[in-house]
Scaffold this motif. Structure first.
Motif, PDB file in Angstrom:
ATOM      1  N   GLU A 146       0.935  -1.038  -0.104  1.00 54.21           N
ATOM      2  CA  GLU A 146       0.135  -0.042  -0.061  1.00 54.21           C
ATOM      3  C   GLU A 146       0.909   1.320  -0.118  1.00 54.21           C
ATOM      4  O   GLU A 146       1.776   1.435   0.750  1.00 54.21           O
ATOM      5  CB  GLU A 146      -0.578   0.061   1.236  1.00 54.21           C
ATOM      6  CG  GLU A 146      -2.147   0.911   1.460  1.00 54.21           C
ATOM      7  CD  GLU A 146      -3.303   0.394   0.657  1.00 54.21           C
ATOM      8  OE1 GLU A 146      -4.137   1.019   0.702  1.00 54.21           O
ATOM      9  OE2 GLU A 146      -3.192  -0.818   0.134  1.00 54.21           O
ATOM     10  N   PRO A 147       0.765   2.060  -0.851  1.00 54.94           N
ATOM     11  CA  PRO A 147       1.519   3.314  -0.910  1.00 54.94           C
ATOM     12  C   PRO A 147       1.528   4.079   0.169  1.00 54.94           C
ATOM     13  O   PRO A 147       0.237   4.388   0.562  1.00 54.94           O
ATOM     14  CB  PRO A 147       1.061   4.023  -2.169  1.00 54.94           C
ATOM     15  CG  PRO A 147       0.222   3.236  -3.063  1.00 54.94           C
ATOM     16  CD  PRO A 147      -0.327   2.150  -2.119  1.00 54.94           C
ATOM     17  N   LEU A 148       2.751   4.615   0.735  1.00 55.64           N
ATOM     18  CA  LEU A 148       2.480   5.439   2.155  1.00 55.64           C
ATOM     19  C   LEU A 148       3.259   6.630   2.010  1.00 55.64           C
ATOM     20  O   LEU A 148       4.354   6.757   1.053  1.00 55.64           O
ATOM     21  CB  LEU A 148       3.403   4.707   3.179  1.00 55.64           C
ATOM     22  CG  LEU A 148       2.644   3.525   3.714  1.00 55.64           C
ATOM     23  CD1 LEU A 148       3.637   2.887   4.858  1.00 55.64           C
ATOM     24  CD2 LEU A 148       1.303   3.738   4.258  1.00 55.64           C
ATOM     25  N   SER A 149       2.389   7.745   2.211  1.00 55.25           N
ATOM     26  CA  SER A 149       3.122   9.101   2.084  1.00 55.25           C
ATOM     27  C   SER A 149       4.237   9.323   2.843  1.00 55.25           C
ATOM     28  O   SER A 149       4.681   8.610   3.930  1.00 55.25           O
ATOM     29  CB  SER A 149       2.225  10.074   2.274  1.00 55.25           C
ATOM     30  OG  SER A 149       1.929  10.445   3.585  1.00 55.25           O
ATOM     31  N   PHE A 150       5.228  10.459   2.617  1.00 57.79           N
ATOM     32  CA  PHE A 150       6.262  10.822   3.375  1.00 57.79           C
ATOM     33  C   PHE A 150       5.785  11.056   4.650  1.00 57.79           C
ATOM     34  O   PHE A 150       6.643  10.808   5.740  1.00 57.79           O
ATOM     35  CB  PHE A 150       6.929  12.106   2.521  1.00 57.79           C
ATOM     36  CG  PHE A 150       8.491  12.409   2.996  1.00 57.79           C
ATOM     37  CD1 PHE A 150       9.558  11.686   2.520  1.00 57.79           C
ATOM     38  CD2 PHE A 150       8.453  13.338   4.076  1.00 57.79           C
ATOM     39  CE1 PHE A 150      10.696  12.078   3.346  1.00 57.79           C
ATOM     40  CE2 PHE A 150       9.751  13.756   4.597  1.00 57.79           C
ATOM     41  CZ  PHE A 150      10.965  12.991   4.265  1.00 57.79           C
TER      42      PHE A 150
ATOM     43  N   ARG B 233       5.041   9.284  -2.667  1.00 53.61           N
ATOM     44  CA  ARG B 233       4.526   8.008  -1.840  1.00 53.61           C
ATOM     45  C   ARG B 233       5.507   6.852  -2.140  1.00 53.61           C
ATOM     46  O   ARG B 233       6.176   7.008  -3.252  1.00 53.61           O
ATOM     47  CB  ARG B 233       3.158   7.677  -2.262  1.00 53.61           C
ATOM     48  CG  ARG B 233       2.055   8.705  -1.823  1.00 53.61           C
ATOM     49  CD  ARG B 233       0.827   8.550  -2.654  1.00 53.61           C
ATOM     50  NE  ARG B 233       0.833   8.237  -4.106  1.00 53.61           N
ATOM     51  CZ  ARG B 233       0.211   7.475  -4.706  1.00 53.61           C
ATOM     52  NH1 ARG B 233      -0.760   6.833  -4.177  1.00 53.61           N
ATOM     53  NH2 ARG B 233       0.458   7.495  -5.946  1.00 53.61           N
ATOM     54  N   TYR B 234       5.537   5.903  -1.156  1.00 52.80           N
ATOM     55  CA  TYR B 234       6.530   4.763  -1.309  1.00 52.80           C
ATOM     56  C   TYR B 234       5.860   3.451  -1.129  1.00 52.80           C
ATOM     57  O   TYR B 234       4.734   3.424  -0.365  1.00 52.80           O
ATOM     58  CB  TYR B 234       7.524   4.882  -0.200  1.00 52.80           C
ATOM     59  CG  TYR B 234       8.396   6.368  -0.571  1.00 52.80           C
ATOM     60  CD1 TYR B 234       9.538   6.310  -1.336  1.00 52.80           C
ATOM     61  CD2 TYR B 234       7.979   7.701   0.010  1.00 52.80           C
ATOM     62  CE1 TYR B 234      10.198   7.619  -1.603  1.00 52.80           C
ATOM     63  CE2 TYR B 234       8.573   8.827  -0.370  1.00 52.80           C
ATOM     64  CZ  TYR B 234       9.498   8.724  -1.132  1.00 52.80           C
ATOM     65  OH  TYR B 234      10.307   9.885  -1.398  1.00 52.80           O
ATOM     66  N   ILE B 235       6.548   2.462  -1.616  1.00 47.45           N
ATOM     67  CA  ILE B 235       6.004   1.132  -1.522  1.00 47.45           C
ATOM     68  C   ILE B 235       6.968   0.298  -1.424  1.00 47.45           C
ATOM     69  O   ILE B 235       8.253   0.731  -1.963  1.00 47.45           O
ATOM     70  CB  ILE B 235       5.054   0.623  -2.844  1.00 47.45           C
ATOM     71  CG1 ILE B 235       5.703   0.923  -4.024  1.00 47.45           C
ATOM     72  CG2 ILE B 235       3.659   1.397  -2.575  1.00 47.45           C
ATOM     73  CD1 ILE B 235       4.901   0.007  -5.233  1.00 47.45           C
TER      74      ILE B 235
END
Ligand SMILES: [Zn+2]
Length: 359
Positions: A223-227, A261-263
């Protein structure tokens, strides 16, 4: 001066580095409000360092005229320019130079567009100023220190230069410079002699993860998570998080998506890396790569050494005060446009450890 805060902050963004630049700029405007104030400071430093001497009688007693930069020798009356033998020779005004030095001495990363918007000069002039200052700093780097191959920086070499082969990616400069050097077997201008060359690649550099990076990796999922979410969940500072994310990206453990955003990229269990503390110079290099990505998005290989110098200046606050930056610029003497244009970073780049990384 045509500066407005709106023109500096695109769409009123809240980028912390830009906010810090504005805060510092307000202090600069209070301290050096005019060209006259800037020239007075230059005059004071030239006198203090014993760098102001009459061309004909060699005395250092001058009357400074209201015309800002003209001096007349009290002994023989000869007139000369305050900026004659300095890097500022030929500059229409000294203030944009001092503005750049001021912001750099406060550890802020300034782009040519930023300097253009703050001071109202042309972007090409702003770029020349920054390049000349970075050249001066890079010339004071310890050339006997550690050196690293250009290949280590391939992820940030995305800007074209005169050295980039036609219709090729800017990264091809690495291969081309290597070939050229093998053919010529002669050092380029920026080539330091006698230093040890280390040619590990970025993947070797990130074979190990520090504890912070390891914990961050565990927090990433499909799930992409924001900074900002990651900031909350990891308890890291923004700069620590930014640097750790860069390392995970370089290690192919994380993917950056649009909107910051990061995965995760691979199954952690299968690809878990050994936990280890990284040596200081390698950490410094990874932090530098992060600095370039955050502040400039990328660089050309041609001027890579200049950006390493800018990073040194940013992180070594003891070494690079405003006074020390100005003195180095004065002592370096004039730098021609041709000299800047012909500058090419050596294939193996010099890396100085700053106080910041020593501690
Ligand atoms: Zn004289």
């Amino acid at each position: 001066m045509t500066f407005t805060y709106d023109s500096f902050l695109d769409n009123r963004d809240s980028n912390p580095e830009k906010q810090a630049i504005i805060k510092s700029w307000i202090k600069f405007e209070a301290e050096y409000p005019s060209e006259f104030a800037c020239c007075s400071y230059l005059h004071e430093v030239l006198l203090r360092e014993g760098l102001l001497k009459c061309d004909s009688c060699f005395k250092s007693d001058f009357n400074r005229q209201r015309a800002l930069r003209t001096l007349s020798c009290k002994n023989c009356g000869k007139k000369q320019w305050l900026t004659a033998k300095t890097i500022f020779r030929g500059a229409k005004t000294v203030r944009p130079w001092l503005a750049a030095l001021w912001l750099m001495s406060e550890g802020l990363a300034l782009s040519s567009t930023g300097l253009e918007r703050l001071t109202g000069i042309k972007q090409s002039s702003a770029l020349n100023i920054l390049r000349k200052i970075r050249l001066v700093i890079s010339e004071s780097m310890n050339t006997q220190g550690e050196r690293r191959s250009s290949e280590m920086f391939s992820s940030i070499i995305i800007k074209r230069s005169r050295e980039t082969p036609q219709r090729e990616h800017p990264r091809m400069e690495i291969t081309n410079t290597q070939k050229k050097m093998e053919e010529e077997q002669s050092p380029t201008r920026a080539e330091p002699l006698g230093a040890e060359i280390i040619t590990s690649t970025p993947s070797e550099l990130t074979n190990f993860l520090t504890e912070k990076e390891y914990l961050l990796q565990k927090k990433l999922g499909d799930e992409p998570l924001s900074f900002d979410t990651l900031l909350e969940r990891t308890g890291l500072s923004p700069s620590q998080l930014s640097a750790s994310l860069t390392i995970l990206e370089l290690s192919s453990l994380a993917v950056r998506l649009s909107g910051d955003r990061y995965i995760r990229k691979v199954d952690h269990e299968k690809h878990s890396k050994r936990l280890c503390s990284r040596n200081k110079i390698d950490q410094c290099i990874l932090d530098f790569i992060d600095f370039v990505r955050q502040s400039f998005h990328g660089v050309s290989r041609k001027y890579l050494q200049h950006y390493i110098a800018a990073y040194w200046c940013k992180t070594d606050r003891l070494r690079w005060s405003l006074d020390k930056l100005l003195i180095s610029c004065i002592r370096s003497g004039p730098v021609s446009y041709k000299e800047l244009l012909n500058y090419v970073s050596a294939q193996d780049l010099c890396f100085s450890l700053s106080e910041y990384h020593e501690n």
